[in-house]
Design a protein around this motif. Sequence first.
Motif, short mmCIF file in Angstrom:
data_model
loop_
_atom_site.label_atom_id
_atom_site.label_comp_id
_atom_site.label_asym_id
_atom_site.label_seq_id
_atom_site.Cartn_x
_atom_site.Cartn_y
_atom_site.Cartn_z
N GLY A 34 2.01 9.56 -6.82
CA GLY A 34 0.64 9.51 -6.16
C GLY A 34 -0.13 8.22 -6.29
O GLY A 34 -1.37 8.16 -5.78
N GLU A 35 0.24 7.30 -7.08
CA GLU A 35 -0.53 5.94 -7.10
C GLU A 35 -0.24 5.11 -6.05
O GLU A 35 0.76 5.32 -5.24
CB GLU A 35 -0.29 5.40 -8.31
CG GLU A 35 -0.26 6.18 -9.65
CD GLU A 35 0.25 5.61 -10.85
OE1 GLU A 35 -0.48 4.65 -11.63
OE2 GLU A 35 1.54 5.87 -11.21
N THR A 36 -1.14 4.19 -5.90
CA THR A 36 -0.81 2.95 -5.00
C THR A 36 0.03 1.87 -5.56
O THR A 36 -0.23 1.53 -6.69
CB THR A 36 -2.09 2.35 -4.29
OG1 THR A 36 -3.11 3.27 -3.94
CG2 THR A 36 -1.76 1.38 -3.01
N GLU A 38 0.74 -1.13 0.00
CA GLU A 38 -0.08 0.02 0.02
C GLU A 38 0.94 1.31 0.17
O GLU A 38 0.44 2.45 0.27
CB GLU A 38 -1.03 0.05 1.15
CG GLU A 38 -1.94 -1.21 1.03
CD GLU A 38 -2.87 -1.14 2.47
OE1 GLU A 38 -2.76 -0.42 3.30
OE2 GLU A 38 -3.90 -2.26 2.44
N THR A 92 2.75 4.43 -1.54
CA THR A 92 2.50 5.39 -2.39
C THR A 92 3.62 5.75 -3.30
O THR A 92 4.69 6.12 -2.71
CB THR A 92 1.82 6.84 -1.89
OG1 THR A 92 0.92 6.64 -0.86
CG2 THR A 92 1.44 7.75 -2.79
#
Length: 563
Positions: A358-360, A352, A354
């Motif tokens: 900004g993506e997971t 999880e 980042t």
Amino acid sequence: MSDKKILKEITKELTILCVDDEPLAREYLSLKLKRIFKEVYTADDGATGFSEFKSKNPDIIITDNRMTYMDGIEMIMKIREENADIPIILNTAYTEKDALVDAINCNVTQFLTKPIDSKKLDVAIVRSIQPLLTSRLAEKALTQEIELLKYREKYHAHQENNAFKKELSLILNDYFLQKFDVKNKLDEEYGVFMNILYKPLDVLSGDIYSIRRLNDGTTLIFLADSMGKGLSASVTSILTTAYMNHIIDSEGDEVTSRLSSIIDAFSKYIKGILLDDEILSICFMKIDFINETLEYSSFSSPPILMRSKDGEVLSFKCNNPPLTKYDTDYKIDTKDITDIHGILLMTDGLYECTTKTGETLMDRVKEAYGKSMMKTDFHKYLEDVIEEPEDDVSCIHILKMRSCGGACETKSFSSSLKNVGKSIEWLEEYFAKQELDIEDSSMLTLAFTELTMNAFEHSVLELDNRRKYKMINNGEYDEFITSTTSDKKIHVNVGIREQFGKRYVFIKILDEGTGFDPHVLKTWMYDREQNDGKGVKISRRIIDEIYYSRDGREAIIIRVLED
């Protein structure tokens, strides 16, 4: 405040000596170092550098190697006669293999390659002064001011440190830096390699794991993440691994031979200590490499990734909800792993994360695993795309690798320093014939030199470190190591192989000596006060993977080659 910021605070009170015969290089370093250190002294050759060391007594030294009048290695040798502990950073080229070996023997703290990279310089300085920081913290008795800088939590620094040490002592890995050979039900032979990435975010961690060798020949792995923060999560994690290890070490085969019995015994215990609103993410895995079967029960853990022999990445989601004090039923799934050559388990601290965009990270982990072969290149790939982790990160990598067989070149020799030297020349000739990149060749040769000398000194000649250091101090070591020989042989295999579409260099060093217990490596690797195992530590920094056999007589070196 982070460790790096704390170390920067400390450097403001330190002095450094910069030695380089190139005026521009010396001026560049001097300007950069003046931003960090209290005082920067300079010298334009080794002789002047030694004189400045004697008169100015700096806290740390950074030096070039090739200089007029006196080179860097000569200066370091003279300095070591005066001060055995001062941190020294050596700036040299990959091609200076003899200098690298001499530098290691002189206890050089860190290495930099030309041209100097600003970020790598900062990292080298931070790593070099860590022992100095530890010493000064001890001298100041962990005063309240340093405690406030060192720890973000409100707990007393000494108590936190002891708690973390206790947590590490409870993590049992029966395969730490070990590989073991398997002959499966199909009479196929291969080696199994396990590697761990364990990066707690705080002193008190919610992640915990253990990897255990069971009496029935199978392997039990459990990886847990207590879903909480601070002391409560850490206590749950500590109790989790302590009781799991108790089950393995104390219960009979009627319990440990079945995954369901292990989970039942664990669940009965853990439900009595979980709070009403507390949950536990945990994965239990039992692997039978001989019969090529894998059982797992995953309680809300991230997907288990498996890699087939042709490189396809398969994803298996958790088969149970999080573990709570009220759960009763659970599911165990079984997989045939005959065609599976790689397995990855992880906690959600990695899954999880980042990314810098900004993506997971969960959308990228499978891709990253598909593009990598070993733990090292997997995490190098991820470091390029993620920010700093916001939670504890733990990963367990399992790799099945076929033996070299006829694809490798071999060399055997009776044990003597002269023959060790000849084996190094033989290896360099092999790399030249294979047109290996100079950096790969140099780093592999350096690691091979260290581990082959370890085999010669410690396993064949049975020269323990205490006796070795005594001989060095008495001036007896050089004559002993030069003149002593043995009929016990050292056997070397080397080859360039391919797995998952990646080319890698595989080196096996097998000696006929007494070997050693590889479990001592855990103490050597993680205890900064330990001076033993420096050759292994340095080799691990420059090589992707290093493993030993269970008896310590066989060492494996692996380096993945760039595409």
